[in-house]
Each structure stands twice: as C-alpha cells, then as structure tokens.
Design a protein around this motif. Structure first.
Motif, PDB file in Angstrom:
ATOM      1  N   MET A 112       0.823  -1.209   0.000  1.00  8.60           N
ATOM      2  CA  MET A 112       0.000   0.000   0.000  1.00  8.60           C
ATOM      3  C   MET A 112       0.861   1.265   0.000  1.00  8.60           C
ATOM      4  SD  MET A 112      -3.349  -0.913   2.276  1.00  8.60           S
ATOM      5  CE  MET A 112      -2.437  -1.608   3.645  1.00  8.60           C
ATOM      6  N   ASN A 113       2.054   1.179   0.589  1.00  9.78           N
ATOM      7  CA  ASN A 113       3.043   2.254   0.487  1.00  9.78           C
ATOM      8  C   ASN A 113       3.331   2.538  -0.984  1.00  9.78           C
ATOM      9  OD1 ASN A 113       6.356   2.717   2.014  1.00  9.78           O
ATOM     10  ND2 ASN A 113       5.420   3.797   0.343  1.00  9.78           N
ATOM     11  N   TRP A 114       3.552   1.481  -1.755  1.00 12.06           N
ATOM     12  CA  TRP A 114       3.834   1.619  -3.193  1.00 12.06           C
ATOM     13  C   TRP A 114       2.609   2.183  -3.922  1.00 12.06           C
ATOM     14  CZ3 TRP A 114       7.843   0.364  -0.834  1.00 12.06           C
ATOM     15  CH2 TRP A 114       9.035   0.009  -1.445  1.00 12.06           C
ATOM     16  N   LEU A 115       1.422   1.734  -3.515  1.00  9.69           N
ATOM     17  CA  LEU A 115       0.190   2.218  -4.140  1.00  9.69           C
ATOM     18  C   LEU A 115       0.048   3.723  -3.959  1.00  9.69           C
ATOM     19  CD1 LEU A 115      -2.653   1.862  -5.415  1.00  9.69           C
ATOM     20  CD2 LEU A 115      -3.506   1.411  -3.095  1.00  9.69           C
ATOM     21  N   VAL A 116       0.213   4.209  -2.730  1.00  6.49           N
ATOM     22  CA  VAL A 116       0.067   5.644  -2.471  1.00  6.49           C
ATOM     23  C   VAL A 116       1.158   6.431  -3.195  1.00  6.49           C
ATOM     24  CG1 VAL A 116       0.040   7.432  -0.685  1.00  6.49           C
ATOM     25  CG2 VAL A 116      -1.093   5.237  -0.272  1.00  6.49           C
ATOM     26  N   ASN A 117       2.378   5.899  -3.220  1.00  8.58           N
ATOM     27  CA  ASN A 117       3.448   6.567  -3.967  1.00  8.58           C
ATOM     28  C   ASN A 117       3.118   6.664  -5.453  1.00  8.58           C
ATOM     29  OD1 ASN A 117       5.088   7.057  -1.785  1.00  8.58           O
ATOM     30  ND2 ASN A 117       6.434   5.309  -2.129  1.00  8.58           N
ATOM     31  N   SER A 118       2.315   5.716  -5.952  1.00  3.08           N
ATOM     32  CA  SER A 118       1.975   5.683  -7.378  1.00  3.08           C
ATOM     33  C   SER A 118       0.876   6.658  -7.758  1.00  3.08           C
ATOM     34  CB  SER A 118       1.542   4.262  -7.778  1.00  3.08           C
ATOM     35  OG  SER A 118       2.593   3.332  -7.594  1.00  3.08           O
ATOM     36  N   VAL A 119       0.173   7.204  -6.759  1.00 10.09           N
ATOM     37  CA  VAL A 119      -0.935   8.110  -7.068  1.00 10.09           C
ATOM     38  C   VAL A 119      -0.792   9.478  -6.397  1.00 10.09           C
ATOM     39  CG1 VAL A 119      -2.551   6.206  -7.434  1.00 10.09           C
ATOM     40  CG2 VAL A 119      -2.369   7.236  -5.159  1.00 10.09           C
ATOM     41  N   ALA A 120       0.247   9.676  -5.604  1.00  8.58           N
ATOM     42  CA  ALA A 120       0.400  10.938  -4.875  1.00  8.58           C
ATOM     43  C   ALA A 120       1.820  11.468  -5.022  1.00  8.58           C
ATOM     44  CB  ALA A 120       0.063  10.748  -3.395  1.00  8.58           C
ATOM     45  N   TRP A 121       1.962  12.747  -4.790  1.00  9.83           N
ATOM     46  CA  TRP A 121       3.266  13.395  -4.856  1.00  9.83           C
ATOM     47  C   TRP A 121       4.109  13.104  -3.624  1.00  9.83           C
ATOM     48  CZ3 TRP A 121       2.159  19.133  -6.648  1.00  9.83           C
ATOM     49  CH2 TRP A 121       1.708  19.115  -7.976  1.00  9.83           C
ATOM     50  N   PHE A 122       5.422  13.388  -3.780  1.00  7.79           N
ATOM     51  CA  PHE A 122       6.368  13.477  -2.664  1.00  7.79           C
ATOM     52  C   PHE A 122       6.453  12.201  -1.821  1.00  7.79           C
ATOM     53  CE2 PHE A 122       4.529  17.851  -3.171  1.00  7.79           C
ATOM     54  CZ  PHE A 122       5.575  18.330  -3.950  1.00  7.79           C
ATOM     55  N   ARG A 123       6.224  11.042  -2.440  1.00  2.00           N
ATOM     56  CA  ARG A 123       6.370   9.745  -1.755  1.00  2.00           C
ATOM     57  C   ARG A 123       5.590   9.725  -0.440  1.00  2.00           C
ATOM     58  NH1 ARG A 123      10.032   6.411  -4.039  1.00  2.00           N
ATOM     59  NH2 ARG A 123       9.955   5.153  -2.141  1.00  2.00           N
ATOM     60  N   LEU A 124       4.358  10.185  -0.482  1.00  4.19           N
ATOM     61  CA  LEU A 124       3.534  10.205   0.720  1.00  4.19           C
ATOM     62  C   LEU A 124       3.213   8.799   1.214  1.00  4.19           C
ATOM     63  CD1 LEU A 124       1.020  13.106  -0.032  1.00  4.19           C
ATOM     64  CD2 LEU A 124       2.981  13.117   1.507  1.00  4.19           C
TER      65      LEU A 124
END
Length: 351
Positions: A112-124
């Motif tokens: 899910m870390n990778w998922l959020v990084n794939s759709v949001a800025w700044f490696r959130l």
C-alpha cells in the motif's frame, strides 16, 4: 447551533482525518498525472518510435516469462516486509504487549506504500506506511518514519554498490558516458544519505535547535528511529541485495519474454537505474521519468521500438499492477477495518 452543542460535538476520527487529507491531495495528484501522461506522449510523438512495430513486439511476447517476471516482482514484497520488521525491532518500536504486525501484514503495508506513492506526490506512501503501524500499535509515528528513512538510505547505498558492479561490463565506447552519468547521480544520492546520517550521529539533538521548539521532540524520535535501525547490518544488506536482484530478474524475464538479447550487466544496470528514478517526487511513482530513463538505457543495445516495448511491459508490472493489486489489498483492509470491533473488545485482523 449553540456553543454548548459545538463543544459536545465529537472530534473527527483518525480515518476521517486521513480521508480529508486524501481529498485535499486529489487536485495535485490529478495535475501530476496529466503532466506525466503529457510527458510520455511527448516522448512517443517526438521520438523516432515505430508504434506499430512496438505493438507487434508486445503481441508476440511469451506469457510464461511475463508471469514469472510478475511473480518475482511480488516475491520482493515479503523480503521487504521482513527487512522492515527487523528495522522496527531494532529501534524498539512496539511497547510491551502491543500487537506487532505479522510478515504478511507488514508486506501488505509496503504494497500500500507503493500504491500511495503511485498516485500521490512526494512519496507520501512512506508516511502512510508509518501511519498504518502507529494506528494499530500506538507506536511513535516519528520513530517509525525514521525506520522508513533508514530503509531508503540503505537501499540507495546497496543500489549504488550494485551499479558499480554492473558498470564493469558497460564502461566501454558508446555506453560508458551513459553509465558514468547514472553512477554520478547514484553517488550523489548515496553521499547525501551518508552525510545526513553522519550529521545526525555527530551533532545529535544539537540539530534540533534549528527547528521550532514544538517539533524538537518529534525530531528526537525521528533521529532515534533512523540511527537505531542499523543493527544487524550484514543481514539487512543481504536482504537488500536479494530485493534488488529480484528487481533485475523481473526485467530479465520481461526481456526474455519479448525474445530480445541483452547482457546481464545492462539488465542489472537498467533495473537499478530505473528504481532510482522512482525517488524523484515530481510525479506519482516517477511516472514519465522512469519510462524515459529506462528506454534511454535499453536503446544502448536495442532498437527504440524494442526498448519501448520492454519498458511498456515492465511498467505494466511495476506500476499498473500496483494500482490494481494494491487497490484490492487496500479495499480488503478497509473492509476489515469497518468490521473491527469498538475499542475495548477483542480485535481480529487479517495477517
């Protein structure tokens, strides 16, 4: 509404607060996607690429090799989860009696870390992963973020070392300048990470004098999490090397699936260089930068339409499948969270 009614209104729950933050990020995320897609379109239309030939390569690919590439990519997540559990244990993240995440649970958090990084800025997604742990175990958020930061520094260091090994077979003629440029970029990132760790080690809490007083305690926890993560270093380095060899193996089988021939040195070098480009926080998941960089490295030995075919299939695994599978995992976790009993009752959670 009276002031008395306002004072008795319950504050928003953690999930509601996260939902509000997520909605506030919607517009920048959409803008970043538009910019990334525009950048990819520019590369495709302005470069000498035969799109029909590229699609022909993709259609003739061998599914068995691609399935194996997909499997090896997702095999890296349990390794990442195990490594992160070691880092969390190194800094004593969990209080006595707190529920620690299992290996499947830690692996799903990283997914899910990778998922959020794939759709949001700044490696959130990195912060979201720490949020998931602290939300279930009441651990220190700042200390947990410190373990994620240590993990990033460790990855850059291992990638830099492996790039040096892979470059031995590339420092020749037409490939030498490209290899040197990538190594220079990796060395700068590794040096910055090492410099930050060294400054934390030497100056300690004296660095906190340069930040607002209210945040000094938070910085102290973050520093503890970062510096304390590096126990059992040989095992952590071995796990990190295994993770990155799996990344290279994924690209190898994508190339094999398309029936192309590339040297093992170039495959390892290209896979590692592409992973470094995902750290650029200007677009979600490095979208646009990774495609351009990976294609640029592959054309050292392939035609441009062949290189684009490899890039498209590889990114369908490392980006598109994350959106699908990560989204499914996120949905399942949310469903279990809704079924979770109120505080004070026994709690069950998958993994």
């Amino acid at each position: 509404m009276t002031s008395e009614q306002q004072s008795t209104e319950p504050p928003p729950q953690a999930g509601q607060r996260f939902s509000l933050r997520r909605r506030s990020l919607a517009i920048p995320t959409i803008i970043s996607f538009i910019l990334a897609v525009a950048f990819i379109a520019f590369l495709l239309t302005r470069s000498d690429i035969d799109l029909s030939a590229t699609w022909g390569h993709v259609k003739r690919s061998q599914p068995g090799f691609l399935v194996l590439a997909f499997f090896l990519y997702y095999l890296s997540f349990p390794l990442r989860g195990y490594r992160w559990l070691i880092l969390l244990g190194n800094v004593g993240t969990f209080r006595e009696g707190a529920k620690k995440p299992s290996l499947p649970n830690a692996s799903s958090m990283i997914l899910m870390n990778w998922l959020v990084n794939s759709v949001a800025w700044f490696r959130l997604g990195d912060a979201y992963r720490a949020y998931l742990v602290t939300g279930r175990s009441r651990a220190s958020f700042a200390r947990t973020v410190g373990t994620v930061a240590a993990e990033r520094v460790m990855d850059v260091g291992v990638v830099f070392a492996l790039l040096l090994v892979a470059s031995i077979g590339l420092l020749r003629d037409e490939t030498s300048d490209t290899a040197k440029s990538v190594i220079l970029g990796a060395s700068i990132l590794a040096a910055l990470g090492a410099a930050v760790l060294l400054a934390m080690r030497i100056f300690g809490m004296r660095l906190a004098r340069f930040i607002p007083t209210a945040l000094q305690h938070v910085y102290g926890r973050f520093q503890e999490g970062t510096l304390g993560s590096f126990h059992r270093l040989p095992l952590l380095i071995l796990l990190s090397a295994g993770i990155w060899f799996l990344e290279a193996a994924r690209l190898y089988f994508v190339v094999e699936g398309l029936g192309f021939e590339l040297s093992l040195s170039l495959i390892l070098f290209a896979a590692l260089a592409a992973s470094l480009l995902t750290t650029i926080p200007l677009t979600p998941g490095g979208l646009g930068f990774v495609e351009g960089g990976l294609t640029g490295l592959l054309v050292l030995s392939l035609t441009r339409d062949q290189a684009v075919g490899v890039t498209l299939l590889d990114r369908s695994i490392t980006y598109l499948s994350i959106l699908i599978i990560g989204g499914l995992v996120f949905g399942i976790r949310q469903a279990f969270a809704l079924r979770r009993p109120p505080s004070g009752q026994p709690e069950t959670e998958p993994g």
